[in-house]
Design a protein around this motif. Sequence first.
Motif, PDB file in Angstrom:
ATOM      1  N   PRO A 186      33.788   2.540 -28.719  1.00 51.23           N
ATOM      2  CA  PRO A 186      34.279   3.585 -27.808  1.00 51.23           C
ATOM      3  C   PRO A 186      33.559   4.899 -28.072  1.00 51.23           C
ATOM      4  CG  PRO A 186      35.872   3.165 -29.571  1.00 51.23           C
ATOM      5  CD  PRO A 186      34.798   2.137 -29.710  1.00 51.23           C
ATOM      6  N   PRO A 187      33.485   5.724 -27.064  1.00 47.97           N
ATOM      7  CA  PRO A 187      32.802   7.016 -27.284  1.00 47.97           C
ATOM      8  C   PRO A 187      33.475   7.798 -28.408  1.00 47.97           C
ATOM      9  CG  PRO A 187      34.088   7.029 -25.256  1.00 47.97           C
ATOM     10  CD  PRO A 187      34.084   5.625 -25.754  1.00 47.97           C
ATOM     11  N   PRO A 188      32.658   8.528 -29.169  1.00 48.32           N
ATOM     12  CA  PRO A 188      33.254   9.283 -30.291  1.00 48.32           C
ATOM     13  C   PRO A 188      34.242  10.333 -29.780  1.00 48.32           C
ATOM     14  CG  PRO A 188      31.003   9.983 -29.906  1.00 48.32           C
ATOM     15  CD  PRO A 188      31.227   8.784 -29.043  1.00 48.32           C
ATOM     16  N   VAL A 189      35.280  10.513 -30.561  1.00 54.12           N
ATOM     17  CA  VAL A 189      36.302  11.505 -30.226  1.00 54.12           C
ATOM     18  C   VAL A 189      35.862  12.875 -30.766  1.00 54.12           C
ATOM     19  CG1 VAL A 189      38.722  12.145 -30.495  1.00 54.12           C
ATOM     20  CG2 VAL A 189      38.064   9.724 -30.300  1.00 54.12           C
ATOM     21  N   VAL A 190      35.748  13.812 -29.873  1.00 51.91           N
ATOM     22  CA  VAL A 190      35.371  15.179 -30.287  1.00 51.91           C
ATOM     23  C   VAL A 190      36.621  15.894 -30.794  1.00 51.91           C
ATOM     24  CG1 VAL A 190      34.385  17.366 -29.527  1.00 51.91           C
ATOM     25  CG2 VAL A 190      33.538  15.189 -28.587  1.00 51.91           C
ATOM     26  N   PRO A 191      36.600  16.343 -32.040  1.00 50.46           N
ATOM     27  CA  PRO A 191      37.802  17.025 -32.530  1.00 50.46           C
ATOM     28  C   PRO A 191      38.021  18.342 -31.788  1.00 50.46           C
ATOM     29  CG  PRO A 191      36.012  17.255 -34.103  1.00 50.46           C
ATOM     30  CD  PRO A 191      35.527  16.310 -33.042  1.00 50.46           C
ATOM     31  N   PRO A 192      39.252  18.694 -31.581  1.00 47.37           N
ATOM     32  CA  PRO A 192      39.509  19.983 -30.909  1.00 47.37           C
ATOM     33  C   PRO A 192      39.039  21.150 -31.770  1.00 47.37           C
ATOM     34  CG  PRO A 192      41.520  19.082 -31.842  1.00 47.37           C
ATOM     35  CD  PRO A 192      40.469  18.052 -32.044  1.00 47.37           C
ATOM     36  N   PRO A 193      38.756  22.237 -31.163  1.00 49.68           N
ATOM     37  CA  PRO A 193      38.352  23.416 -31.965  1.00 49.68           C
ATOM     38  C   PRO A 193      39.459  23.776 -32.943  1.00 49.68           C
ATOM     39  CG  PRO A 193      38.863  24.021 -29.715  1.00 49.68           C
ATOM     40  CD  PRO A 193      38.844  22.543 -29.742  1.00 49.68           C
ATOM     41  N   SER A 194      39.010  24.292 -34.035  1.00 47.62           N
ATOM     42  CA  SER A 194      39.963  24.603 -35.102  1.00 47.62           C
ATOM     43  C   SER A 194      41.050  25.569 -34.655  1.00 47.62           C
ATOM     44  CB  SER A 194      39.236  25.142 -36.337  1.00 47.62           C
ATOM     45  OG  SER A 194      38.485  26.291 -35.951  1.00 47.62           O
ATOM     46  N   VAL A 195      40.635  26.564 -33.901  1.00 44.76           N
ATOM     47  CA  VAL A 195      41.643  27.529 -33.445  1.00 44.76           C
ATOM     48  C   VAL A 195      41.515  27.597 -31.929  1.00 44.76           C
ATOM     49  CG1 VAL A 195      42.590  29.863 -33.686  1.00 44.76           C
ATOM     50  CG2 VAL A 195      41.378  28.786 -35.601  1.00 44.76           C
ATOM     51  N   PRO A 196      42.039  26.632 -31.239  1.00 43.71           N
ATOM     52  CA  PRO A 196      41.939  26.711 -29.783  1.00 43.71           C
ATOM     53  C   PRO A 196      42.919  27.742 -29.256  1.00 43.71           C
ATOM     54  CG  PRO A 196      43.221  24.804 -30.412  1.00 43.71           C
ATOM     55  CD  PRO A 196      42.764  25.445 -31.696  1.00 43.71           C
ATOM     56  N   PRO A 197      42.516  28.442 -28.202  1.00 44.67           N
ATOM     57  CA  PRO A 197      43.456  29.400 -27.642  1.00 44.67           C
ATOM     58  C   PRO A 197      44.697  28.699 -27.147  1.00 44.67           C
ATOM     59  CG  PRO A 197      41.567  29.130 -26.203  1.00 44.67           C
ATOM     60  CD  PRO A 197      41.251  28.397 -27.474  1.00 44.67           C
ATOM     61  N   SER A 198      44.519  27.502 -26.605  1.00 43.70           N
ATOM     62  CA  SER A 198      45.667  26.706 -26.182  1.00 43.70           C
ATOM     63  C   SER A 198      45.225  25.243 -26.214  1.00 43.70           C
ATOM     64  CB  SER A 198      46.119  27.099 -24.769  1.00 43.70           C
ATOM     65  OG  SER A 198      45.077  26.874 -23.847  1.00 43.70           O
ATOM     66  N   ALA A 207      44.462   2.903 -17.657  1.00 45.28           N
ATOM     67  CA  ALA A 207      44.885   1.933 -18.685  1.00 45.28           C
ATOM     68  C   ALA A 207      43.785   0.924 -18.995  1.00 45.28           C
ATOM     69  CB  ALA A 207      46.143   1.211 -18.218  1.00 45.28           C
ATOM     70  N   ALA A 208      42.913   0.622 -18.002  1.00 43.50           N
ATOM     71  CA  ALA A 208      41.864  -0.389 -18.220  1.00 43.50           C
ATOM     72  C   ALA A 208      40.828   0.072 -19.221  1.00 43.50           C
ATOM     73  CB  ALA A 208      41.189  -0.725 -16.892  1.00 43.50           C
ATOM     74  N   CYS A 209      40.712   1.430 -19.466  1.00 41.87           N
ATOM     75  CA  CYS A 209      39.687   1.904 -20.416  1.00 41.87           C
ATOM     76  C   CYS A 209      39.914   1.330 -21.801  1.00 41.87           C
ATOM     77  CB  CYS A 209      39.699   3.435 -20.465  1.00 41.87           C
ATOM     78  SG  CYS A 209      39.076   4.216 -18.954  1.00 41.87           S
ATOM     79  N   ALA A 210      41.197   1.129 -22.185  1.00 46.50           N
ATOM     80  CA  ALA A 210      41.477   0.599 -23.520  1.00 46.50           C
ATOM     81  C   ALA A 210      40.965  -0.825 -23.673  1.00 46.50           C
ATOM     82  CB  ALA A 210      42.986   0.645 -23.776  1.00 46.50           C
ATOM     83  N   GLU A 211      40.756  -1.548 -22.567  1.00 48.63           N
ATOM     84  CA  GLU A 211      40.327  -2.941 -22.629  1.00 48.63           C
ATOM     85  C   GLU A 211      38.822  -3.090 -22.846  1.00 48.63           C
ATOM     86  OE1 GLU A 211      42.053  -5.209 -19.488  1.00 48.63           O
ATOM     87  OE2 GLU A 211      40.989  -7.038 -20.047  1.00 48.63           O
ATOM     88  N   LEU A 212      38.064  -1.993 -22.620  1.00 51.10           N
ATOM     89  CA  LEU A 212      36.603  -2.085 -22.762  1.00 51.10           C
ATOM     90  C   LEU A 212      36.203  -2.472 -24.179  1.00 51.10           C
ATOM     91  CD1 LEU A 212      35.405   1.026 -20.709  1.00 51.10           C
ATOM     92  CD2 LEU A 212      35.442  -1.369 -19.987  1.00 51.10           C
ATOM     93  N   ALA A 213      36.984  -2.066 -25.158  1.00 53.87           N
ATOM     94  CA  ALA A 213      36.591  -2.310 -26.550  1.00 53.87           C
ATOM     95  C   ALA A 213      36.567  -3.792 -26.889  1.00 53.87           C
ATOM     96  CB  ALA A 213      37.553  -1.569 -27.488  1.00 53.87           C
ATOM     97  N   SER A 214      37.318  -4.616 -26.130  1.00 52.23           N
ATOM     98  CA  SER A 214      37.355  -6.058 -26.427  1.00 52.23           C
ATOM     99  C   SER A 214      36.401  -6.847 -25.545  1.00 52.23           C
ATOM    100  CB  SER A 214      38.778  -6.582 -26.247  1.00 52.23           C
ATOM    101  OG  SER A 214      39.180  -6.421 -24.895  1.00 52.23           O
ATOM    102  N   ARG A 215      35.557  -6.165 -24.753  1.00 56.62           N
ATOM    103  CA  ARG A 215      34.611  -6.834 -23.864  1.00 56.62           C
ATOM    104  C   ARG A 215      33.188  -6.401 -24.198  1.00 56.62           C
ATOM    105  NH1 ARG A 215      36.880  -8.105 -17.975  1.00 56.62           N
ATOM    106  NH2 ARG A 215      39.104  -8.352 -18.397  1.00 56.62           N
ATOM    107  N   PHE A 216      32.210  -7.085 -23.588  1.00 52.90           N
ATOM    108  CA  PHE A 216      30.816  -6.681 -23.798  1.00 52.90           C
ATOM    109  C   PHE A 216      30.209  -6.253 -22.465  1.00 52.90           C
ATOM    110  CE2 PHE A 216      28.499 -10.245 -21.920  1.00 52.90           C
ATOM    111  CZ  PHE A 216      29.450 -11.249 -21.908  1.00 52.90           C
TER     112      PHE A 216
END
Length: 263
Positions: A186-198, A207-216
């Motif tokens: 899966p694409p890397p998760v970008v951490p949120p900024p340390s001090v986000p304004p909000s 929901a189908a995006c979660a299924e991509l990891a088990s397919r080629f």
Amino acid sequence: GLCVFEPPEVEGNEGKCRRLNLIACTFESPSPHYPPFAPAPPLSPPLPEPVTPPPSRPPPVVPPPSVPPSPAAPPFQPAACAELASRFDLQALDPPEFCNSGLQRRLNATLCEQAFFSVSVDSGEMMYGLCVFEPPEVEGNEGKCRRLNLIACTFESPSPHYPPFAPAPPLSPPLPEPVTPPPSRPPPVVPPPSVPPSPAAPPFQPAACAELASRFDLQALDPPEFCNSGLQRRLNATLCEQAFFSVSVDSGEMMYGLCVFEP
């Protein structure tokens, strides 16, 4: 008594010499009892005994000329026996096969109807079955390569059991085994900024995006493919639903499509 002759009723038989009624006569001389009889005529020689020739032999019986026996009628042959010479015997393959045991014959009418198979029954007689193709009810599915009823055939050469069969056609190269690439990360998760304004709300994920990891990804193959471009995925629901494909749209965003099997 005077003698008189009575001829026979059938000519050639004896007649009768019989006497008439007795009469009384008186004579003056030379005797008071007998007249001067005339001398008896000389007796005719006796008739020869009829000679009966020996019975004639019947002519010899000439037997009629012998007629050579008519040649024995050839044994009855079903019409399908003549077709065996243009086909090949699946039992001659290594290992032996039957009509419906080969995938290529279930998909191809020509390959199916070039074949037959032979079997020895309990009596030791060889029986033969022609293969015929039965198309699928739904186009794109497998058909059936089934056999007709077994028939008995007699062949003069080269053997009492087998006709001069056609050689088996060269087999098509086997279908490649499905290559299952490792699941895409899966694409890397970008951490949120340390001090986000909000805190930013996470983007909407189907929901189908979660299924991509088990397919080629079919686009990772060489050459790249799509869901319906592989025969094995069209025949096998499991192989089909292990795959997806990715595509980059005009905006540069990656889009993904899950493959589903439709029977």
